[in-house]
Scaffold this active site. Structure first.
Site, PDB file in Angstrom:
ATOM      1  N   TRP A 183      24.162  71.430 -15.201  1.00  0.00           N
ATOM      2  CA  TRP A 183      23.723  70.138 -14.677  1.00  0.00           C
ATOM      3  C   TRP A 183      22.514  70.356 -13.786  1.00  0.00           C
ATOM      4  CZ3 TRP A 183      23.070  68.650  -9.580  1.00  0.00           C
ATOM      5  CH2 TRP A 183      22.663  67.323  -9.401  1.00  0.00           C
ATOM      6  N   GLU A 224      26.121  68.326 -18.611  1.00  0.00           N
ATOM      7  CA  GLU A 224      26.596  67.180 -17.829  1.00  0.00           C
ATOM      8  C   GLU A 224      25.445  66.209 -17.588  1.00  0.00           C
ATOM      9  OE1 GLU A 224      28.574  66.261 -13.417  1.00  0.00           O
ATOM     10  OE2 GLU A 224      27.987  68.305 -13.987  1.00  0.00           O
ATOM     11  N   LYS A 226      23.745  62.542 -15.856  1.00  0.00           N
ATOM     12  CA  LYS A 226      23.759  61.773 -14.612  1.00  0.00           C
ATOM     13  C   LYS A 226      22.854  60.558 -14.779  1.00  0.00           C
ATOM     14  CE  LYS A 226      23.901  62.276  -9.626  1.00  0.00           C
ATOM     15  NZ  LYS A 226      23.896  63.220  -8.504  1.00  0.00           N
ATOM     16  N   ASP A 258      31.202  63.344 -15.845  1.00  0.00           N
ATOM     17  CA  ASP A 258      31.581  63.137 -14.447  1.00  0.00           C
ATOM     18  C   ASP A 258      31.687  61.629 -14.259  1.00  0.00           C
ATOM     19  OD1 ASP A 258      31.180  62.470 -11.629  1.00  0.00           O
ATOM     20  OD2 ASP A 258      30.680  64.576 -11.316  1.00  0.00           O
ATOM     21  N   HIS A 261      28.910  59.591 -12.712  1.00  0.00           N
ATOM     22  CA  HIS A 261      27.558  59.721 -13.233  1.00  0.00           C
ATOM     23  C   HIS A 261      27.188  58.635 -14.240  1.00  0.00           C
ATOM     24  CE1 HIS A 261      26.868  64.223 -12.069  1.00  0.00           C
ATOM     25  NE2 HIS A 261      27.298  63.486 -11.063  1.00  0.00           N
ATOM     26  N   HIS A 285      34.533  66.115 -14.934  1.00  0.00           N
ATOM     27  CA  HIS A 285      34.513  66.266 -13.482  1.00  0.00           C
ATOM     28  C   HIS A 285      35.072  64.964 -12.921  1.00  0.00           C
ATOM     29  CE1 HIS A 285      31.473  69.745 -12.605  1.00  0.00           C
ATOM     30  NE2 HIS A 285      32.550  70.125 -13.261  1.00  0.00           N
ATOM     31  N   ASP A 293      27.270  57.810  -7.555  1.00  0.00           N
ATOM     32  CA  ASP A 293      27.888  59.139  -7.533  1.00  0.00           C
ATOM     33  C   ASP A 293      28.083  59.583  -6.091  1.00  0.00           C
ATOM     34  OD1 ASP A 293      28.842  61.617  -8.325  1.00  0.00           O
ATOM     35  OD2 ASP A 293      26.855  62.497  -8.374  1.00  0.00           O
ATOM     36  N   ASP A 295      30.810  60.705  -4.739  1.00  0.00           N
ATOM     37  CA  ASP A 295      31.716  61.847  -4.629  1.00  0.00           C
ATOM     38  C   ASP A 295      32.781  61.675  -3.549  1.00  0.00           C
ATOM     39  OD1 ASP A 295      30.778  63.912  -6.626  1.00  0.00           O
ATOM     40  OD2 ASP A 295      28.896  63.497  -5.606  1.00  0.00           O
ATOM     41  N   ASP A 325      35.735  67.117  -8.500  1.00  0.00           N
ATOM     42  CA  ASP A 325      34.372  67.230  -7.981  1.00  0.00           C
ATOM     43  C   ASP A 325      34.123  66.126  -6.962  1.00  0.00           C
ATOM     44  OD1 ASP A 325      31.737  67.670  -7.450  1.00  0.00           O
ATOM     45  OD2 ASP A 325      30.997  67.186  -9.458  1.00  0.00           O
TER      46      ASP A 325
END
Length: 417
Positions: A183, A224, A226, A258, A261, A285, A293, A295, A325
């Site tokens: 990524w 990955e 995004k 993810d 993302h 993820h 994103d 997190d 993640d």
């Protein structure tokens, strides 16, 4: 009393054809990869500068890990409070150097991760791995693998190749395949003049990385996507369409999704069955996006439940590699790890205790009113009693009592850093 409650819950689920004993045994053997970077706010050990490259950890809660010994100690505390099977997920920036030694990322070797391999082997864990394409002075104008500067691209390609070799070392040593995820935060803050050129360079760079020889049974490379990042709001090179197309056209390369993302109206739970129609294996993820994103720590919320349901009812437990993640620096970091891990395990248990065969039969027979009713009824079934039994069998506290361990550790260890 807990045994009596479990037996009562077990009988209730059995009326829907759900074997809760089997669900518990299945969950015990599902590996979930724990990301090391929650413990130190994604700082790593190979640089002293700030976190850059489209990533940001917010908050300043005291006691973050500042070296490998502290990070391992904190991981051990978190792991002791988590039921189930674990893997370790590392970034290349967590290389461990001897005193006075420093090796740039294009020259990393397996020996720089030996301490992590020893840590994992002592705990019967496999390791997943990530090249680190951020927080480095060779991120040129926000670009790495897609840079028009040949020297910049070459540096990062060599870093990726080094990570292939390190991933194979980790897999051989632990006896568990290593998921190696590519990524980058490459992109532009404002509207680019050329959208295709960077993607062609990115494609070529990843192909060069994957030309490094490796055993496909040991190393599982992923790409990955995004949607955007800090400082790359207008254009991201590694978009969803790009990474899916790359994985689909390159043998042995997996797509990694993810769930932070994507655009706010997209749901990875809906994407999982689509990808499983075409890919033998995929990777995830698992995070919690609040606005993008961001997190946030994974919770036992609706989308988390739906993602787990899709993995289970698509018979994807052997085909989906799951890794957490998130990185929250505003709360106790060990509690964050523990809450996120336990939440994803609850989601998987909830999915395993869903009568998927019965519900699919209702759908196919167009008993849709009955299906809706039963899906709602299931929401108040005593999943907590099944969870308590699972935790007891795994030797961890099933309720909020685990937090007392966190408070004690904070007082005795974290507050003294």
């Amino acid at each position: 009393m807990n045994v009596e409650r479990y037996q009562s819950a077990k009988k209730l689920y059995a009326t829907l054809g759900v074997d809760t004993d089997a669900a518990i045994e299945t969950l015990k053997n599902i590996p979930i990869s724990i990301h090391c970077w929650q413990g130190d706010d994604v700082t790593g050990f190979d640089h002293e500068g700030p976190l850059t490259g489209g990533i940001q950890a917010t908050g300043n809660y005291p006691g973050k890990a500042t070296n490998v010994q502290e990070l391992m100690k904190d991981l051990d505390k978190a792991i002791s409070l988590m039921p189930g099977k674990k893997k370790l997920n590392l970034h290349a920036s967590y290389a461990v150097f001897e005193e006075g030694e420093h090796v740039d990322r294009d020259k990393l070797e397996p020996k720089h991760f030996q301490k992590w391999v020893d840590f994992a082997k002592e705990r019967s864990m496999g390791i997943d791995f990530n090249p680190t394409f951020f927080s480095h002075d060779k991120v040129k104008d926000g670009l790495t693998l897609s840079s028009p500067d040949d020297k910049t691209r070459k540096f990062w390609i060599e870093h990726g190749k080094a990570c292939i070799r390190i991933s194979q070392y980790m897999a051989k040593e632990t006896g568990v395949p290593c998921i190696m995820n590519i990524w980058t935060g490459d992109g532009y803050k404002d509207i680019p003049a050329d959208r295709m050129g960077p993607r062609l360079r990115y494609k070529d760079s990843i192909e060069q990385i994957l030309s490094e020889p490796y055993d496909k049974n040991l190393v599982k490379p992923c790409v990955e996507s995004k949607v955007f990042g800090i400082g790359v709001e207008a254009y991201t090179v590694g978009s969803s369409e790009f990474t899916l197309s790359f994985a689909a056209t390159h043998d042995g390369c997996l797509p990694l999704m993810d769930n932070g993302h994507y655009h706010p109206t997209e749901f990875v739970s809906d994407k999982i069955p689509s990808l499983l129609c075409f890919f033998p294996e995929i990777a995830l993820h698992i995070t919690r996006p609040v606005r993008w994103d961001s997190d946030h720590v994974v919770l036992f919320d609706d989308e988390t439940k739906e993602m787990a349901k899709e993995i289970v009812r698509c018979n994807g437990l052997e085909r989906v590699y799951m890794a957490l993640d998130f990185f929250d620096a505003s709360i106790n970091r060990i509690a964050a790890w523990t809450i996120g891990f336990r939440s994803w395990q609850k989601a998987l248990l909830n999915a395993l205790c869903t009568p998927n065969v019965l519900f699919t039969e209702m759908q196919n027979q167009e008993r849709l009113t009955e299906l809706m009713m039963m899906q709602e009824e299931l929401k108040t079934f005593p999943l907590g009693d099944i969870w308590a039994q699972y935790c007891n069998e795994s030797g961890v506290c099933p309720d909020a009592g685990w937090f007392e361990e966190i408070k004690k550790y904070e007082e005795e260890v974290l507050n003294n850093r």
